[in-house]
Write a protein that holds these residues in place. Sequence first.
Motif, PDB file in Angstrom:
ATOM      1  N   ARG A 137      51.386  27.864  53.078  1.00  0.00           N
ATOM      2  CA  ARG A 137      52.571  28.645  52.716  1.00  0.00           C
ATOM      3  C   ARG A 137      53.848  27.863  53.026  1.00  0.00           C
ATOM      4  O   ARG A 137      54.858  28.020  52.328  1.00  0.00           O
ATOM      5  CB  ARG A 137      52.552  29.995  53.435  1.00  0.00           C
ATOM      6  N   ALA A 138      53.796  27.035  54.041  1.00  0.00           N
ATOM      7  CA  ALA A 138      54.956  26.182  54.320  1.00  0.00           C
ATOM      8  C   ALA A 138      55.196  25.191  53.188  1.00  0.00           C
ATOM      9  O   ALA A 138      56.315  24.694  53.005  1.00  0.00           O
ATOM     10  CB  ALA A 138      54.751  25.442  55.640  1.00  0.00           C
ATOM     11  N   LYS A 139      54.133  24.918  52.419  1.00  0.00           N
ATOM     12  CA  LYS A 139      54.238  24.014  51.272  1.00  0.00           C
ATOM     13  C   LYS A 139      54.481  24.769  49.968  1.00  0.00           C
ATOM     14  O   LYS A 139      54.456  24.173  48.891  1.00  0.00           O
ATOM     15  CB  LYS A 139      52.951  23.195  51.153  1.00  0.00           C
ATOM     16  N   GLY A 140      54.657  26.071  50.055  1.00  0.00           N
ATOM     17  CA  GLY A 140      54.943  26.865  48.881  1.00  0.00           C
ATOM     18  C   GLY A 140      53.733  27.408  48.152  1.00  0.00           C
ATOM     19  O   GLY A 140      53.856  27.965  47.060  1.00  0.00           O
ATOM     20  N   ILE A 141      52.545  27.273  48.731  1.00  0.00           N
ATOM     21  CA  ILE A 141      51.319  27.778  48.113  1.00  0.00           C
ATOM     22  C   ILE A 141      51.026  29.168  48.666  1.00  0.00           C
ATOM     23  O   ILE A 141      50.947  29.372  49.881  1.00  0.00           O
ATOM     24  CB  ILE A 141      50.127  26.833  48.386  1.00  0.00           C
ATOM     25  N   LYS A 142      50.863  30.126  47.794  1.00  0.00           N
ATOM     26  CA  LYS A 142      50.634  31.511  48.204  1.00  0.00           C
ATOM     27  C   LYS A 142      49.149  31.713  48.515  1.00  0.00           C
ATOM     28  O   LYS A 142      48.349  32.073  47.655  1.00  0.00           O
ATOM     29  CB  LYS A 142      51.089  32.471  47.114  1.00  0.00           C
TER      30      LYS A 142
ATOM     31  N   ASP B  26      51.018  38.759  48.659  1.00  0.00           N
ATOM     32  CA  ASP B  26      51.340  38.136  47.381  1.00  0.00           C
ATOM     33  C   ASP B  26      50.446  36.929  47.088  1.00  0.00           C
ATOM     34  O   ASP B  26      50.802  36.045  46.311  1.00  0.00           O
ATOM     35  CB  ASP B  26      52.806  37.697  47.362  1.00  0.00           C
TER      36      ASP B  26
ATOM     37  N   GLU C 103      47.913  34.249  45.778  1.00  0.00           N
ATOM     38  CA  GLU C 103      47.350  33.876  44.484  1.00  0.00           C
ATOM     39  C   GLU C 103      46.009  33.163  44.640  1.00  0.00           C
ATOM     40  O   GLU C 103      45.199  33.151  43.720  1.00  0.00           O
ATOM     41  CB  GLU C 103      48.321  32.966  43.727  1.00  0.00           C
TER      42      GLU C 103
END
Length: 764
Positions: free
Chosen positions: A300-305, A277, A279
Motif C-alpha cells: 500500500r505504501a507503493k500504491g497497490i491496493k 478498497d 483490488e
Amino acid sequence: MAMVEENLKVINKAEQLTTFESGNEMAAMAAGQINYHIMGYFPITPSTEVAQYLDQMKARGEHDIKLIPADGEHGSAGICYGAAATGARVFNATSANGFMYMLEQMPVQAGTRFPMVMNLVTRAVSGPLDIRGDHSDLYYALNTGWVILTARTPQAVYDMNIMALKIAEHSKVRLPVIVAYDGFFTSHQKRKVNYFKDRKVVQTFVGDCPTDYNFARDPKKPVTIGAHMNGEDLMNNHFQQSEAMYAAGDIFQEVASEYAELSGRDYPVLDLYGMDDAEVALFLLNSAAETAKDVVDDLRAKGIKAGVISPNIIRPFPAKEIRKALKNVKALLIGERADSYGGNGPNLTHEVKSALQDDKENKTIVLSRVFGLGGKDFYADDAEYFFTAAIEAMETGYAVKPFDYYGHVPGDKEKILKPVITPQHGDVYNSGLIHVEKDPETNKLKVKIPPLRSLTSKPKRIASGHGACPGCGIFTGLELFFKGIEGDVVVLYQTGCAYVTTTSYPYSSHKQTMIHNLFQNGAATLSGTVEAFFELKERGEIDVSDDATFVMITGDGGMDIGMGSAIGTALRNHKLIMLEYDNEGYMNTGSQMSYSTPKGHMTSTSNVGKTQKGKGFHHKDTAQIMAATNIPYVFTGVEAFPQDLIKKAAKAQWYAQNVGTVYGKILITCPLNWKSEDRYGEKILEAAVNTCFFPLYEVEEGITTITYNPDEKKKRVSLPEWLKYMGKTKHLLKEENSDLLAELEEEIEHRWQRILAKHENPYL
C-alpha cells in the motif's frame, strides 16, 4: 482486527492482566478458568503441552478438572463422549494422526448433539512422519459436523476457547466445537496476551452448565442415547444437525459481540486487513495471515491496493461474508497448508469458488497455492510472491496457472546420497557361536552362548550417528538383544525415540530393512509383512534365505495405544517378535505418563505438588498380559544382565521362526526424563531387578521360569535403593510420602510372589 500486540486494547469492564505466553499455555489457562469437569487426553506433539500445563495447575490446586489419561486418542475421544453424554463439561486437545485416530468418534459426538470443546493444534498428517504444523489434519475435520473456529495468535486461542464453550452449549447449536491453531507457530511461540484476572468473570460469561438436554445423569429419568435409525429418521436427524451448524454462525457473532464488550477484543466472522478498497488479496488461515499483513502495508505504501482475508470461523463456512469482502477484488490468491489430492485445488479453494458462484456479478480471478506443508516456514517474501502472482493475474485478466504447489524444488541426481557402508546381510550376522535346541524331556529350549567378548565382532544392526540423548539405553539394549539373533532381520519400528532418532530423511542409521508405522498399528503391519513374505516365497516370486527374522520394536508407551494391535497379532500367532523397550513413559513427546509408569513416579502429566504425588495408579504388567494370549514365548530382560538377555533373544528367534509370536520386554534407562545421571544407568537397571520391581523371567509354552532370583542370590535390596538414583522418584523417599512408598512396595511384592508361585507350579 489485526492481532498485533501493540494494538491490543483492554476495556476495563473486567480487570485483565498482561502476560507473555504461548497458544498451548493460553488454551490450558482458559480451560482451567472455566474449570471443566473432564479432560480425556493422550499426548501427541504439538498439542501435548495443553494437558501438561493443566496437570501442573492441578498439582498446584488451581482447578478441579478430572484429567483422564487414555490408552490412545480413540480412547480419549470415547472418554470425552461418555462424559459429555452426562452433561459434564468436557475438554480435549490433539493433533495430526491423533486426530485421525479419533476421527471415527467425531461424527458420533456431533450427530448425537453433545457439546464439548477440543483444541486441534494443527500438524502434518503422516506419512511420512512430520511433527510440524500444516492444516492436513484440520481439513479432515471439515465434514465431521463440528463447529470450527480458527485462532491466529495465543490471544485468539485464549479468547476463542472461552467463546467456544458458550457457542457449543447454546440451545440453537448444541454441537461440539474445535478451536484450531497452528502447531509450533502459535502453539509454542510466546506472544503478549491479556487474560481475565478473576476466573469468575470467565465462568459468568460462559454461564451455567445446561441441564435441560437429554443427558444420562438421572436414573429416575432414563434416556436412550444413539439409538439405531432408519433412513427417514436419519435424514431428519442430519437436517436438524445441519440447521444447528448454520445457526452456529449467527450464534458465533452474538457471542463474539458479547465478548468484545467484556474484553475489548473483537472477532468478526472474517478478519479483514486492508480490504475496504482492496483490488488484490490473499486468503490465508491462521498464523500465515499475520505474516502477510506486513506485506500489505509495504504494498500500500507503493500504491497497490492489497488486503488479507482470514476467517475466524470455517464451519459453518462464511460464504455470505466472503462474497461481500470480495465484491470489488479483481484477483484473489488462496494459500492453503493442505491439499485435496486430485481435486485441482484444496478444500477451502473450492468453498470460496462455490461462494462466489452465487454472486453472478463477481469477476474475481481465483488462484490456489498449496504451501507450508510439514511446518515449512512462511515468510514475508513468500507472501510477497503470492501477491505478485495475484497482481499478474489481475493485470492479464486471467490466471495462467490456477492451481499449483509453492515451495517445492526439483531433485538433483548428482546429489543422490550414496551408502557410506556396504550393505550387510546373511553370513555377516551369523556368528555360528549360538546354539539352540529343544530338550525332548523338558520341552524347553536349551541355549548355549559363547563369552560375551566373542560376540563383539558381530556387526551392529544400527549404525553410529543417530540422534539419541546421551545415556539413552535404547540402542545399547537393542544391540545387546540383537547379539542373540543370527542372520538377517526385517525390523518395524513404531513411532518413538528409537525411530525418530535413527531416521531423519534422507539419512538412516539402519543397516538392514526398516519399516515404520504409527504407535497403534505396528504389530498388525508387521504381521502383514511376514505373511506376504511367506506367500511370495512359496510362489517362487522372491529368493531369500529361510533364516530372516521379523522384529517389531515398540516403546515410549507404544504398548498402550498399540495394545489392541499387539493382542490381535499374538492371537493370530504370526511368526514374529514384538520387543518393547520400556522407559516408563512417552519420552519422545516429552516424558508424559504412560501405563507403564509406576505409581508415584513423576512425569510431565503426573506432576508432584500439594494436591497430587506423581502417577495415581499402578503400572501395567504387559508381559503377563501378553502371556495370557498363549503365545509360545514371553520374556523380560535388561542390559545389566547381558547373558540372560542374549539367551532369551536366541530363544525368541527360534520360536519366531518355528512356532509363532514372541513378546519381550526390556527395561531401558532414560536419564533425561528420569532425571538421573548417565553414569548410573547400569546401577538403576540392576537395582530395578534386585528390588523385584522388574523380575527376570520367561514364559515358555505356558510354563513360567524365573531366570534370576535376587533372594536366592542374596542380592535383594529395598525399594529406596532403586528410587534414590532418579530425580523423578526422590519425593517418594520423603517422610510425608511414606504411605505411598509402602503401597508401591506392597504391590511389587505381590506381583513378585505371583511370579514365584507360577515358577513353582507349572499349572499356574
